[in-house]
Design an enzyme around this catalytic site. Structure first.
Site, PDB file in Angstrom:
ATOM      1  CG  ASN A   1      -5.886  -9.931  14.343  1.00 36.59           C
ATOM      2  OD1 ASN A   1      -5.142  -9.171  13.780  1.00 36.59           O
ATOM      3  ND2 ASN A   1      -7.128  -9.682  14.422  1.00 36.59           N
TER       4      ASN A   1
ATOM      5  N   GLY B   1      -2.112  -9.218  12.487  1.00 36.45           N
ATOM      6  CA  GLY B   1      -2.820  -7.826  12.890  1.00 36.45           C
ATOM      7  C   GLY B   1      -3.442  -7.214  11.770  1.00 36.45           C
TER       8      GLY B   1
ATOM      9  CG  HIS C   1      -2.108  -0.970   1.140  1.00 35.54           C
ATOM     10  ND1 HIS C   1      -2.900  -1.496   2.353  1.00 35.54           N
ATOM     11  CD2 HIS C   1      -2.484  -1.692  -0.052  1.00 35.54           C
ATOM     12  CE1 HIS C   1      -3.759  -2.158   1.660  1.00 35.54           C
ATOM     13  NE2 HIS C   1      -3.394  -2.680   0.373  1.00 35.54           N
TER      14      HIS C   1
HETATM   15  N1  APR Z   1      -1.936  -6.949  18.288  1.00 36.60           N
HETATM   16  C1  APR Z   1      -2.511  -7.547  17.291  1.00 36.60           C
HETATM   17  N2  APR Z   1      -3.545  -7.281  16.471  1.00 36.60           N
HETATM   18  C2  APR Z   1      -4.132  -6.351  16.804  1.00 36.60           C
HETATM   19  C3  APR Z   1      -3.718  -5.421  17.835  1.00 36.60           C
HETATM   20  C4  APR Z   1      -2.617  -5.655  18.608  1.00 36.60           C
HETATM   21  N3  APR Z   1      -1.994  -4.963  19.424  1.00 36.60           N
HETATM   22  N4  APR Z   1      -4.667  -4.104  17.748  1.00 36.60           N
HETATM   23  C5  APR Z   1      -5.270  -4.247  16.782  1.00 36.60           C
HETATM   24  N5  APR Z   1      -5.195  -5.573  15.978  1.00 36.60           N
HETATM   25  C6  APR Z   1      -6.050  -6.110  14.976  1.00 36.60           C
HETATM   26  C7  APR Z   1      -7.355  -5.842  14.847  1.00 36.60           C
HETATM   27  O1  APR Z   1      -8.162  -6.636  15.745  1.00 36.60           O
HETATM   28  C8  APR Z   1      -7.960  -5.677  13.765  1.00 36.60           C
HETATM   29  O2  APR Z   1      -7.957  -7.266  13.155  1.00 36.60           O
HETATM   30  O3  APR Z   1      -5.259  -5.547  13.948  1.00 36.60           O
HETATM   31  C9  APR Z   1      -6.445  -5.365  12.874  1.00 36.60           C
HETATM   32  C10 APR Z   1      -6.601  -3.860  12.419  1.00 36.60           C
HETATM   33  O4  APR Z   1      -7.517  -3.914  11.432  1.00 36.60           O
HETATM   34  P1  APR Z   1      -7.504  -2.633  10.499  1.00 36.60           P
HETATM   35  O5  APR Z   1      -7.668  -1.333  11.235  1.00 36.60           O
HETATM   36  O6  APR Z   1      -8.731  -2.777   9.579  1.00 36.60           O
HETATM   37  O7  APR Z   1      -6.274  -2.551   9.845  1.00 36.60           O
HETATM   38  P2  APR Z   1      -5.642  -3.280   8.211  1.00 36.60           P
HETATM   39  O8  APR Z   1      -6.433  -4.676   8.384  1.00 36.60           O
HETATM   40  O9  APR Z   1      -4.336  -3.286   8.248  1.00 36.60           O
HETATM   41  O10 APR Z   1      -6.429  -2.364   7.086  1.00 36.60           O
HETATM   42  C11 APR Z   1      -6.057  -2.952   5.730  1.00 36.60           C
HETATM   43  O11 APR Z   1      -7.285  -0.934   4.856  1.00 36.60           O
HETATM   44  O12 APR Z   1      -7.463   1.153   5.208  1.00 36.60           O
HETATM   45  C12 APR Z   1      -7.183   0.395   4.647  1.00 36.60           C
HETATM   46  O13 APR Z   1      -5.117   0.850   3.621  1.00 36.60           O
HETATM   47  C13 APR Z   1      -5.826   0.476   4.823  1.00 36.60           C
HETATM   48  O14 APR Z   1      -4.055  -1.145   4.767  1.00 36.60           O
HETATM   49  C14 APR Z   1      -5.021  -0.670   5.163  1.00 36.60           C
HETATM   50  C15 APR Z   1      -6.100  -1.708   5.098  1.00 36.60           C
END
Ligand code: APR
Length: 231
Positions: free
Chosen positions: A197, A171, A105
């Site tokens: 996760n 994550g 990304h």
């Molecule tokens: N340890 C492990 N997992 C965690 C923690 C932690 N301390 N804190 C949060 N999480 C998990 C949450 O449970 C969730 O499943 O991380 C995940 C975060 O999800 P999102 O906020 O949706 O982030 P992500 O999956 O990276 O989003 C994907 O969406 O908005 C677009 O481009 C953006 O790259 C991003 C993509």
């Protein structure tokens, strides 16, 4: 063993970088259509620059956490047999020592010139309209993949997914494709799959093994098992 690891915002959460969809996440304070689409940039570049300039400042204040460090340690042992694909645009994997890394990304610290397409490290806030070091135009944008744009490195990623023996997702909510579909491709070609996760995600049911807990705890423990040949 050839291992592919996909990381999402959750691996950087304990470093103090907000995720997108958790409580207090970035999409709670901003509308995607205002800060993360080509149309938003065309309509109001200042708002987009302010959003990414502030995220860049925030990332500069934080440090990698034990999960980033563990993946760098894993690369030290596995070398070319490990590939980390990150959805994150922060540089915490690099600062922890990971080098076999694909930013699908894009990258918060890189600018792309909309006039000549050249990429350059960001030295000043883009809202100040710095000149492109290549062509001199004041037409720089964050080199981040916005909604509606194609992620980077998809051919290389596909190749790695088809060839890997194991696939781990760390994550990520599994809310955004194509990243959310990587586990299915890896499994289809015979890879073992594991999700690390904090809580159940949209793609948890697709994994053979699931470990829930904070990345800073579950990732180092899992890396220790991989290195001991027990995972
Ligand atoms: N340890 C492990 N997992 C965690 C923690 C932690 N301390 N804190 C949060 N999480 C998990 C949450 O449970 C969730 O499943 O991380 C995940 C975060 O999800 P999102 O906020 O949706 O982030 P992500 O999956 O990276 O989003 C994907 O969406 O908005 C677009 O481009 C953006 O790259 C991003 C993509």
């Amino acid at each position: 063993m050839r291992l592919v690891v996909l990381t999402g915002a959750g691996i950087s959460a304990e470093s103090g970088v907000p995720t997108f969809r958790d409580a207090g996440g970035l999409w709670e304070g901003h509308r995607v259509e205002d800060v993360a689409t080509p149309e938003a940039f065309g309509r109001d570049p200042d708002t987009v620059h302010r959003f990414y300039d502030s995220r860049r400042h925030a990332v500069a204040q934080v440090e990698p956490n034990p999960a980033h460090d563990a993946l760098a340690r894993l690369e030290g042992a596995l070398g070319d047999d490990l590939l980390v694909i990150t959805q994150n645009v922060d540089d915490l994997h690099e600062r922890a020592g990971s080098r076999r890394l694909l930013h699908m990304h894009g990258d918060l610290l890189t600018a792309r010139c909309t006039a000549c397409e050249a990429r350059s490290p960001i030295a000043a806030d883009l809202i100040e309209r710095p000149r492109c070091p290549e062509c001199g135009e004041r037409m720089l944008r964050p080199d981040v993949v916005w909604f509606g744009e194609l992620p980077y490195h998809l051919d290389e990623i596909d190749e790695a997914l088809l060839a890997c023996d194991a696939f781990a997702a760390i994550g990520t909510s599994g809310a955004v494709y194509p990243a959310a579909g990587f586990v299915m491709t890896a499994a289809e070609f015979g890879a073992r799959t594991i999700e690390l996760n904090l809580a159940a995600s949209e793609i948890t049911p697709l994994f053979e093994e699931v470990r829930h807990g904070p990345a800073s705890l579950v990732v180092p423990a899992w890396v220790d098992e991989v290195l001991a040949g027990r995972a």
